[in-house]
Enzyme design. Structure first.
Site, PDB file in Angstrom:
ATOM      1  CD  GLU A   1       9.791  14.215  10.587  1.00 33.26           C
ATOM      2  OE1 GLU A   1       8.675  13.693  10.764  1.00 33.26           O
ATOM      3  OE2 GLU A   1      10.749  13.613  10.064  1.00 33.26           O
TER       4      GLU A   1
ATOM      5  CD  GLU B   1      13.914   2.547  10.022  1.00 34.59           C
ATOM      6  OE1 GLU B   1      14.091   3.699  10.491  1.00 34.59           O
ATOM      7  OE2 GLU B   1      14.555   1.559  10.400  1.00 34.59           O
TER       8      GLU B   1
ATOM      9  CB  CYS C   1      13.070  10.394   7.442  1.00 35.36           C
ATOM     10  SG  CYS C   1      14.029   9.277   6.425  1.00 35.36           S
TER      11      CYS C   1
ATOM     12  CE  LYS D   1      -1.572   3.150   2.406  1.00 39.82           C
ATOM     13  NZ  LYS D   1      -1.791   4.311   1.533  1.00 39.82           N
TER      14      LYS D   1
HETATM   15  P1  NAP Z   1       2.357   9.073   7.159  1.00 39.35           P
HETATM   16  O1  NAP Z   1       1.295  10.075   7.131  1.00 39.35           O
HETATM   17  O2  NAP Z   1       2.662   8.402   8.455  1.00 39.35           O
HETATM   18  O3  NAP Z   1       1.978   7.983   6.056  1.00 39.35           O
HETATM   19  C1  NAP Z   1       2.812   6.909   5.746  1.00 39.35           C
HETATM   20  C2  NAP Z   1       1.989   5.805   5.129  1.00 39.35           C
HETATM   21  O4  NAP Z   1       1.087   5.286   6.104  1.00 39.35           O
HETATM   22  C3  NAP Z   1       1.126   6.243   3.954  1.00 39.35           C
HETATM   23  O5  NAP Z   1       1.074   5.215   3.002  1.00 39.35           O
HETATM   24  C4  NAP Z   1      -0.231   6.454   4.613  1.00 39.35           C
HETATM   25  O6  NAP Z   1      -1.311   6.363   3.722  1.00 39.35           O
HETATM   26  C5  NAP Z   1      -0.240   5.302   5.574  1.00 39.35           C
HETATM   27  N1  NAP Z   1      -1.199   5.416   6.674  1.00 39.35           N
HETATM   28  C6  NAP Z   1      -1.827   6.521   7.146  1.00 39.35           C
HETATM   29  N2  NAP Z   1      -2.633   6.191   8.165  1.00 39.35           N
HETATM   30  C7  NAP Z   1      -2.520   4.857   8.355  1.00 39.35           C
HETATM   31  C8  NAP Z   1      -3.097   3.909   9.252  1.00 39.35           C
HETATM   32  N3  NAP Z   1      -3.939   4.284  10.206  1.00 39.35           N
HETATM   33  N4  NAP Z   1      -2.743   2.612   9.132  1.00 39.35           N
HETATM   34  C9  NAP Z   1      -1.879   2.207   8.190  1.00 39.35           C
HETATM   35  N5  NAP Z   1      -1.297   3.054   7.308  1.00 39.35           N
HETATM   36  C10 NAP Z   1      -1.613   4.353   7.394  1.00 39.35           C
HETATM   37  O7  NAP Z   1       3.745   9.670   6.637  1.00 39.35           O
HETATM   38  P2  NAP Z   1       3.953  10.540   5.332  1.00 39.35           P
HETATM   39  O8  NAP Z   1       3.335  11.880   5.564  1.00 39.35           O
HETATM   40  O9  NAP Z   1       3.561   9.772   4.118  1.00 39.35           O
HETATM   41  O10 NAP Z   1       5.548  10.654   5.304  1.00 39.35           O
HETATM   42  C11 NAP Z   1       6.263  11.569   6.064  1.00 39.35           C
HETATM   43  C12 NAP Z   1       6.825  10.906   7.319  1.00 39.35           C
HETATM   44  O11 NAP Z   1       7.584   9.764   6.962  1.00 39.35           O
HETATM   45  C13 NAP Z   1       7.791  11.786   8.080  1.00 39.35           C
HETATM   46  O12 NAP Z   1       7.507  11.691   9.456  1.00 39.35           O
HETATM   47  C14 NAP Z   1       9.144  11.197   7.767  1.00 39.35           C
HETATM   48  O13 NAP Z   1      10.127  11.432   8.755  1.00 39.35           O
HETATM   49  C15 NAP Z   1       8.826   9.760   7.655  1.00 39.35           C
HETATM   50  N6  NAP Z   1       9.857   9.054   6.888  1.00 39.35           N
HETATM   51  C16 NAP Z   1      10.693   8.214   7.562  1.00 39.35           C
HETATM   52  C17 NAP Z   1      11.689   7.533   6.879  1.00 39.35           C
HETATM   53  C18 NAP Z   1      12.608   6.597   7.597  1.00 39.35           C
HETATM   54  O14 NAP Z   1      13.150   5.714   6.959  1.00 39.35           O
HETATM   55  N7  NAP Z   1      12.808   6.747   8.898  1.00 39.35           N
HETATM   56  C19 NAP Z   1      11.816   7.691   5.501  1.00 39.35           C
HETATM   57  C20 NAP Z   1      10.954   8.556   4.845  1.00 39.35           C
HETATM   58  C21 NAP Z   1       9.966   9.220   5.551  1.00 39.35           C
HETATM   59  P3  NAP Z   1      -1.938   7.710   3.072  1.00 39.35           P
HETATM   60  O15 NAP Z   1      -0.907   8.243   2.160  1.00 39.35           O
HETATM   61  O16 NAP Z   1      -3.138   7.244   2.363  1.00 39.35           O
HETATM   62  O17 NAP Z   1      -2.254   8.631   4.215  1.00 39.35           O
END
Ligand code: NAP
Ligand code: MG
Length: 477
Positions: A378, A245, A279, A171
């Protein structure tokens, strides 16, 4: 417009479409992509379960050849895929090309890993008995990815999942279905059997529970701390293996003895490239008093030379923020930093004449303190803040003074401080005289504290999550 569909059980599945917009120009619709349901996820899990017995027992040569074909096609089409990535996510073309290349290289690396799986053979404490330790696939794995690396993060989860014999329900983030769809198309044409790999595009909040449904053995997630924690709670309650992550608040320390040119280049890249949406971005610049004024002056000059604009224009060095919601968050933090007493040193506003895209000038705050919200939470945008420190000891304390620990960097010409920092920075990845962002694809990736949970990703360390260990005792005769 034709709907790009979900891929379940070896079939493209009809469903409702949703527009995918270009953040550089919201009048440009990249395409219409499926909006999957919890029912689609259930069907995908069932398909993955029934494909698992044959796939998990398949010879490694066949698996390796499939992964190699995927790598070859990604690399052959890298310019076209980079353009799509740039168009749907807003990463500048040069960076998008780097990301697509990384994705191809990751599949190639794991094509090799298929043939290098090994175990251990030990003598038992009981005479005449041998102990064999081997690794077997975990089973059906749900893969959930964020929008900021639309092809590399899916690649570094999907490639090891398949290499080690698992079946996948993928997904992707709702904002970037284009790269996920192309990757799926490449995977299915590489000869991966029906049901082994399934794509369900849709809203995370609606599909989250289903992705932890009956039949799932493990879930790997990259994204925000908030969503990660929800997944951890729900998966743990069901006994599903979890790998997370999540966010960072990465510090870059600049000591008085740093090479100023190196420090400025490292900070510029780490803080602002990819629009700060990494990130691993350096969002806190922890700068020693003696170099502070020269460093911020020079960094601001370098920031002023950046070209903020359409991600697909080759002149652009900083593309747009990914969407309107993220832009609101970024502007909100700029207000918070101001109100908390930070000094806006550069940027801070939307460039004129950029109404059709989500543009934001790279922004630098000075005179901030470690406890301010801008230095604890963040932002995930082109915003960095400078914390002035007395000496190395204070720099290290500030650097470690957050509840996340993904990566940290230091710019210094002192071996003593570099060596101490490498050992004492409370993070998963440390960079010396290099940007905090930008990592190799063949070595472990991950953080500490609230940034990560479970085994490391990437390189050979990926085996820890995607396999489960079996210990066999054998007595001859
Ligand atoms: P996010 O809002 O947490 O979403 C990540 C993924 O989770 C998306 O596919 C999202 O779907 C899905 N999701 C949302 N709600 C969910 C739920 N209740 N259950 C299961 N999945 C769910 O993060 P983002 O805004 O896409 O990305 C930014 C974040 O990612 C930042 O905090 C960044 O630091 C972190 N990041 C971390 C790393 C690492 O390796 N540490 C790398 C890159 C990014 P939808 O898109 O449909 O909402
Ligand atoms: Mg989009």
């Amino acid at each position: 417009m034709n709907v790009k569909q979900n891929f379940i059980g070896g079939e493209w599945v009809a469903g409702q479409g949703k527009p995918n917009l270009n953040p550089s120009d919201i009048n440009d619709v990249v395409g219409s992509y499926a909006n999957g349901t919890a029912r689609d996820v259930e069907t995908a899990i069932a398909a993955a379960r029934s494909a698992f017995p044959a796939w998990s027992m398949l010879d490694p040569q066949s698996r390796s050849e499939m992964l190699e074909r995927i790598a070859t096609e990604i690399l052959a089409r890298r310019e076209e895929l980079a353009d799509l990535l740039s168009r749907e996510e807003g990463k500048v073309v040069r960076e998008a090309l780097g990301e697509v290349t990384r994705a191809g290289n990751i599949f190639r690396f794991f094509a090799g890993e298929c043939l290098r799986q090994s175990g251990e053979l030990l003598a038992s404490v009981r005479p005449g008995v041998q102990v064999e330790i081997t690794r077997e696939p975990v089973g059906v794995v749900s893969i959930v990815t964020p929008w900021n690396f639309p092809i590399a993060i899916p690649a570094w989860k999907i490639a090891p999942a398949l290499a080690y014999g698992n079946c996948v329900v993928f997904k992707p983030a709702e904002l970037v279905p284009g790269c996920a769809w192309e990757l799926t198309d490449i995977i299915q044409r590489a000869g991966v059997p029906a049901g082994v790999f399934n794509l369900v595009i849709g809203k995370g909040s609606e599909l989250g529970d289903a992705l932890l449904g009956t039949g799932v053995d493990a879930i790997t997630f990259t994204g925000s701390v908030g969503v990660g924690n929800t997944i951890l709670r729900n998966a743990s309650a069901k006994g599903i293996k979890v790998q997370l992550e999540m966010g960072g608040k990465n510090g870059l320390v600049v000591l008085d003895d740093a090479d100023l040119d190196v420090a400025v280049a490292v900070a510029l890249d780490g803080s602002f490239f990819s629009t700060g949406q990494r990130c691993t971005a350096s969002s806190r610049l922890i700068v020693q008093n003696g170099i502070h004024d020269r460093f911020v002056e020079r960094l601001a000059e370098a920031m002023a030379r950046q070209v903020v604009g359409d991600a697909r224009d080759p002149q652009t060095t900083i593309g747009p923020v990914v969407d309107g919601k993220q832009l609101e968050i970024d502007l909100g933090y700029i207000d918070i930093a101001r109100q908390d007493g930070g000094r806006l040193f550069a940027g801070g506003a939307r460039p004129e004449a950029s109404r059709q895209g989500f543009y934001l000038a790279p922004t630098l705050f000075t005179e901030t303190t470690s406890q301010m919200r801008i230095n604890q939470e963040e932002v995930f945008g082109p915003v960095a803040s400078v914390i002035r420190v007395r000496d190395y000891e204070e720099a290290l304390e500030v650097c470690n003074g957050v509840d996340v620990g993904l990566c940290a960097g230091i710019c210094t010409t002192s071996l003593k401080y570099a060596a101490h920092f490498k050992r004492h920075a409370d993070v998963g990845m440390v960079m010396v005289n290099l940007p905090t962002a930008g990592v190799d694809y063949h070595v472990p990736f991950g953080g500490r504290k609230r940034s990560s949970f479970g085994p490391r990703e990437q390189g050979r360390y990926a085996a820890e999550f995607f396999t489960t260990v079996k210990t066999a005792y054998v007595r001859a005769g």
